[in-house]
Design a protein around this motif. Sequence first.
Motif, short mmCIF file in Angstrom:
data_model
loop_
_atom_site.label_atom_id
_atom_site.label_comp_id
_atom_site.label_asym_id
_atom_site.label_seq_id
_atom_site.Cartn_x
_atom_site.Cartn_y
_atom_site.Cartn_z
N PHE A 1 0.81 -6.98 -8.83
CA PHE A 1 0.99 -7.34 -7.42
C PHE A 1 2.45 -7.45 -6.99
O PHE A 1 2.74 -7.55 -5.79
CB PHE A 1 0.30 -8.68 -7.14
N ALA A 2 3.38 -7.47 -7.95
CA ALA A 2 4.78 -7.69 -7.61
C ALA A 2 5.64 -6.73 -8.40
O ALA A 2 5.22 -6.15 -9.41
CB ALA A 2 5.19 -9.13 -7.90
N HIS A 3 6.88 -6.53 -7.93
CA HIS A 3 7.77 -5.60 -8.63
C HIS A 3 9.22 -5.94 -8.36
O HIS A 3 9.55 -6.71 -7.45
CB HIS A 3 7.48 -4.15 -8.19
N ARG A 4 10.05 -5.35 -9.18
CA ARG A 4 11.50 -5.34 -8.96
C ARG A 4 11.95 -3.89 -9.11
O ARG A 4 11.84 -3.30 -10.18
CB ARG A 4 12.23 -6.21 -9.99
N ASP A 5 12.40 -3.30 -8.02
CA ASP A 5 13.00 -1.95 -7.99
C ASP A 5 12.06 -0.85 -8.47
O ASP A 5 12.51 0.21 -8.91
CB ASP A 5 14.28 -1.91 -8.84
N PHE A 6 10.75 -1.06 -8.38
CA PHE A 6 9.82 0.03 -8.74
C PHE A 6 10.03 1.23 -7.82
O PHE A 6 9.89 2.38 -8.24
CB PHE A 6 8.38 -0.48 -8.65
N ASN A 7 10.41 0.96 -6.57
CA ASN A 7 10.68 2.06 -5.64
C ASN A 7 11.84 2.93 -6.12
O ASN A 7 11.83 4.15 -5.92
CB ASN A 7 10.95 1.52 -4.23
N GLU A 8 12.82 2.32 -6.80
CA GLU A 8 13.94 3.10 -7.33
C GLU A 8 13.50 3.99 -8.49
O GLU A 8 14.01 5.09 -8.66
CB GLU A 8 15.08 2.18 -7.75
N GLU B 1 0.83 -1.21 0.00
CA GLU B 1 0.00 0.00 0.00
C GLU B 1 0.85 1.26 0.00
O GLU B 1 0.47 2.28 -0.57
CB GLU B 1 -0.93 -0.01 1.21
N GLY B 2 2.02 1.19 0.64
CA GLY B 2 2.90 2.35 0.68
C GLY B 2 3.33 2.79 -0.71
O GLY B 2 3.37 4.00 -1.02
N ILE B 3 3.66 1.82 -1.57
CA ILE B 3 4.08 2.15 -2.94
C ILE B 3 2.90 2.69 -3.73
O ILE B 3 3.03 3.67 -4.48
CB ILE B 3 4.68 0.91 -3.63
N ILE B 4 1.72 2.09 -3.56
CA ILE B 4 0.54 2.55 -4.29
C ILE B 4 0.18 3.97 -3.89
O ILE B 4 -0.13 4.83 -4.74
CB ILE B 4 -0.63 1.58 -4.05
N GLU B 5 0.24 4.27 -2.59
CA GLU B 5 -0.04 5.63 -2.13
C GLU B 5 1.00 6.61 -2.66
O GLU B 5 0.68 7.77 -2.99
CB GLU B 5 -0.05 5.66 -0.59
N ARG B 6 2.24 6.15 -2.79
CA ARG B 6 3.29 7.02 -3.31
C ARG B 6 3.06 7.34 -4.79
O ARG B 6 3.28 8.47 -5.22
CB ARG B 6 4.65 6.35 -3.12
#
Length: 401
Positions: free
Chosen positions: A72-79, A48-53
């Motif tokens: 539902f899954a990712h690799r380095d999407f936060n980067e 949820e944190g990534i989706i809110e971001r």
Amino acid sequence: MEKTVATEEREGEVAEQVVNPWQVSAKDGGKIDYDKLIVQFGCQRLDEGIIERVQRLTGRPPHVFLRRGVFFAHRDFNEILDAYERGEKFYLYTGRGPSSEALHLGHLIPFMFTKYLQDAFKVPLVIQLTDDEKCMWKNLSVEESQRLARENAKDIIACGFDITRTFIFSDFDYVGGAFYKNMVKVAKCVTYNKVVGIFGFTGEDHIGKISFPPVQAVPSFPSSFPHLFSGKDKLRCLIPCAIDQDPYFRMTRDVAPRLGYHKPALIESSFFPALQGETGKMSASDPNSAIYVTDSGKDIGSKIRKYAFSGGQDSKEKHMKLGANLEVDIPIKYLGFFLEDDAELEHIRTEYGAGRLFTGQVKDRLIQVLTEIVERHRRARAAVTDEVLCLRFLMYMRYIH
């Protein structure tokens, strides 16, 4: 290091389920265990944190595929989000292996989501048509693979991508030059044992299959497109795709730093289930398992009523007493993909689960939703004639800002 098929075999997981670009199956015909798949592949769950971001950075509500966990899954999407927040651009890369005359709804999902990402982040997009791959795996002629690629391109263009930020290409037409140089660089970094471990090739597979993975890898590198990204070799890449494509990019991510590129980031979806039940993904090889963008309203209604597996009870009295089993009900699952209104979806789920709505009513609502989507797509596709397709390909060759 990214996990490989060989690693999974040592962990004893392959017998439970097989997920790769050419086969998706679970043990005894059951459901795919996505939690186990995350562990096997070594990716991360989208929280949820990534989706809110995403919502905060783009100023847009999260796409229905995000908020309902389709992706539902990712690799380095936060980067990717870190870089975007610093004011750095990135580009999107997705693709299609043309093996059928028209797309079905499962094929549309990554393109619908990619359009949302392009619109939300206002970034360039490259779309690869792997007509060479399908020629090798489906035993199609070169000419037939190219024809199907052109037909599929019409469906992709009909999704409404920003033509000033989009480049679509077929491998047969484009591979060469800088693109081919990157393919050779990748090929030199991947041993035969490594590619067998990742993809499970055997001695019976022809060498075309073994040599193909670099073709799908190198669109992750901006230098493969000098007419688009000249001088931008450090540009990051985000790949929206179904999770069965993950093996290609495990290999790519292992190689990228050795060639001086960022590892491509991925955002990965679950599979769109067949009408007959959630045992894998909708298949183009079985027309009765799928809703196609060429199906008429009558076709859609007939397929949903006849083939869509129901979780409702086998009598009215029993259904009113026990309600529907929402975990296996395909109409509910399809509405979870395509019914935009969260409140309406929750109402249907509640009433159907309690036995106050019946299977026929839920199927009727699904038929209405899918017919609207398919008819809208058909109108957009009808505008993409052969002449328009040629013009679009020329326009896609323009420099992307």
